[in-house]
Design an enzyme around this catalytic site. Structure first.
Site, PDB file in Angstrom:
ATOM      1  N   HIS A  69       0.837  -1.200   0.000  1.00  0.00           N
ATOM      2  CA  HIS A  69       0.000   0.000   0.000  1.00  0.00           C
ATOM      3  C   HIS A  69       0.877   1.257   0.000  1.00  0.00           C
ATOM      4  O   HIS A  69       0.755   2.091  -0.866  1.00  0.00           O
ATOM      5  CB  HIS A  69      -0.931  -0.010   1.221  1.00  0.00           C
ATOM      6  CG  HIS A  69      -1.964   1.071   1.192  1.00  0.00           C
ATOM      7  ND1 HIS A  69      -3.076   1.070   2.021  1.00  0.00           N
ATOM      8  CD2 HIS A  69      -2.065   2.201   0.464  1.00  0.00           C
ATOM      9  CE1 HIS A  69      -3.817   2.136   1.778  1.00  0.00           C
ATOM     10  NE2 HIS A  69      -3.221   2.854   0.846  1.00  0.00           N
ATOM     11  N   GLU A 108      -0.126   8.128  -2.886  1.00  0.00           N
ATOM     12  CA  GLU A 108       0.850   7.812  -1.841  1.00  0.00           C
ATOM     13  C   GLU A 108       1.979   8.829  -1.809  1.00  0.00           C
ATOM     14  O   GLU A 108       2.415   9.255  -0.736  1.00  0.00           O
ATOM     15  CB  GLU A 108       1.401   6.398  -2.039  1.00  0.00           C
ATOM     16  CG  GLU A 108       0.379   5.305  -1.817  1.00  0.00           C
ATOM     17  CD  GLU A 108      -0.228   5.357  -0.426  1.00  0.00           C
ATOM     18  OE1 GLU A 108       0.521   5.379   0.562  1.00  0.00           O
ATOM     19  OE2 GLU A 108      -1.471   5.378  -0.323  1.00  0.00           O
ATOM     20  N   HIS A 112       1.912  11.154   1.441  1.00  0.00           N
ATOM     21  CA  HIS A 112       2.885  10.657   2.414  1.00  0.00           C
ATOM     22  C   HIS A 112       4.336  10.990   2.045  1.00  0.00           C
ATOM     23  O   HIS A 112       5.102  11.440   2.887  1.00  0.00           O
ATOM     24  CB  HIS A 112       2.724   9.145   2.579  1.00  0.00           C
ATOM     25  CG  HIS A 112       1.358   8.722   2.985  1.00  0.00           C
ATOM     26  ND1 HIS A 112       0.817   9.012   4.221  1.00  0.00           N
ATOM     27  CD2 HIS A 112       0.388   8.032   2.307  1.00  0.00           C
ATOM     28  CE1 HIS A 112      -0.416   8.529   4.296  1.00  0.00           C
ATOM     29  NE2 HIS A 112      -0.701   7.939   3.154  1.00  0.00           N
TER      30      HIS A 112
END
Length: 355
Positions: A69, A108, A112
């Site tokens: 993920h 992502e 992040h």
């Protein structure tokens, strides 16, 4: 503190401030490597997909591997920042990595990757455009290759089954035996994310809320066509809009994609987490981008917007009493669709799913 001091310090273990954040990850000092088991369809980056950064272009499907993920920089108390540098929302991650699928890539990286201090462009002595993006995903894949969740569970007799159920204690024990700690793969890092040492640790912050027993681990099935990533809980009934949740798109009775953080409709990626807060006779919504509002006839979320008060009907988002929204087309592949309140080619409703 100078960089030589930072290099020997482990993130989340320092008692004094470190100024050189090119060699010391802060404030996101605990790296969380996350995986999921996507049952239908079985998609994503599997452990067998080892040449991800090395130009492997064909999507890989595996029924005996979990899916990567992301790599998330949590604070040392388990909280986290998100979407830290919009100037590095490159919008072409798949072309940077030469990989066609974008199940996790842009989301992502933007949510992040941009929050990792050691990946700032100023930390590179001979910076090449978008080099930090490759470093981020290379590190995520390198860690993933060492974390064979499927094998660790199977060694304890925990395998996918349509009938069997398992206890949380048994699952935790199997993964702890393989990794050394609990199911969330957390690390403190000595040095940078690019070249530092990743030290397994217990995760900080809120622990798992999984049930203690009766946990299903279903076999993978279905096709390898793209899908959004969201937990497989049942959407709430009634108004339902409270706390955190996803906004899943429905065309008729078919679940199709979800809303991502800017308020656009997307079918190939990770759903944004929205926060619903009671307000008057309805509620407001907020994503990591900011307040959500109907602005110039479109649904959008951004800083500086005055939040619109929405209502709900049957668990569906409603504006001015109507649960039908519109888009120019159903989102497909990498294309996002703007959500409108006035008639357009496609009618869509958005169902709340608590998380």
């Amino acid at each position: 503190m100078d960089s030589s001091f930072a290099l020997v310090r482990q993130a989340c273990q320092n008692n004094t401030a470190v100024s050189d954040l090119c060699c010391f990850n802060a404030p996101g000092g605990q790296m969380l490597q996350t995986q999921f088991w996507d049952t239908n369809p079985s998609t994503g980056i599997s452990r067998a997909f080892l040449d991800f950064i090395c130009r492997l272009l064909t999507p890989f499907r595996s029924n005996t591997h979990w899916t990567l993920h992301g790599l998330w920089p949590d604070h040392c108390d388990g909280t986290y920042d998100a979407n830290c540098d919009s100037s590095r929302n490159y919008g072409s991650i798949n072309s940077i990595l030469k990989w066609r699928q974008r199940l996790i890539l842009e989301h992502e990286w933007e949510k992040h990757g941009t929050c990792i201090s050691t990946l700032k462009t100023s930390c590179y002595t001979s910076y090449t455009s978008k080099q930090e993006v490759v470093d981020y995903f290379q590190t995520a894949v390198d860690l993933f290759k060492t974390l064979d969740s499927y094998a660790w569970l199977a060694a304890a007799g925990i395998v996918p089954s349509s009938t069997a159920t398992y206890t949380s204690a048994a699952i935790q024990a199997a993964l702890k035996k393989g990794f050394g700690y609990s199911i969330w793969y957390s690390y403190n890092v000595k040095g940078s994310v690019q070249s530092g040492t990743f030290i397994p640790v217990n995760p900080s912050g809120t622990s798992s809320t999984c049930a203690s027993s009766g946990i299903k681990y279903l076999p993978k099935s279905g096709s390898a066509s793209p899908t959004t990533t969201a937990p497989t809980s049942t959407p709430t009934s009634g108004t339902g809009f409270s706390g955190s949740g996803y906004l899943n798109g429905y065309v008729g009775t078919t679940q199709t994609g979800c809303l991502i953080s800017a308020g656009t409709w997307y079918s190939t990626g990770t759903c944004a987490t929205y926060t619903a807060t009671a307000s008057g006779s309805g509620f407001t919504l907020k994503s990591s981008k900011g307040n959500c509002a109907i602005s110039s006839g479109t649904f959008s979320c951004a800083s500086g917007l005055t939040a619109t008060v929405f209502t709900a009907s049957g668990g569906k988002l409603a504006y001015n009493g109507a649960t039908t929204f519109y888009a120019a087309a159903i989102p497909s592949g990498t294309t996002q669709q703007t959500v409108y309140t006035t008639s357009n080619s496609v009618s869509v409703a958005f169902q709340w799913q608590s998380v």
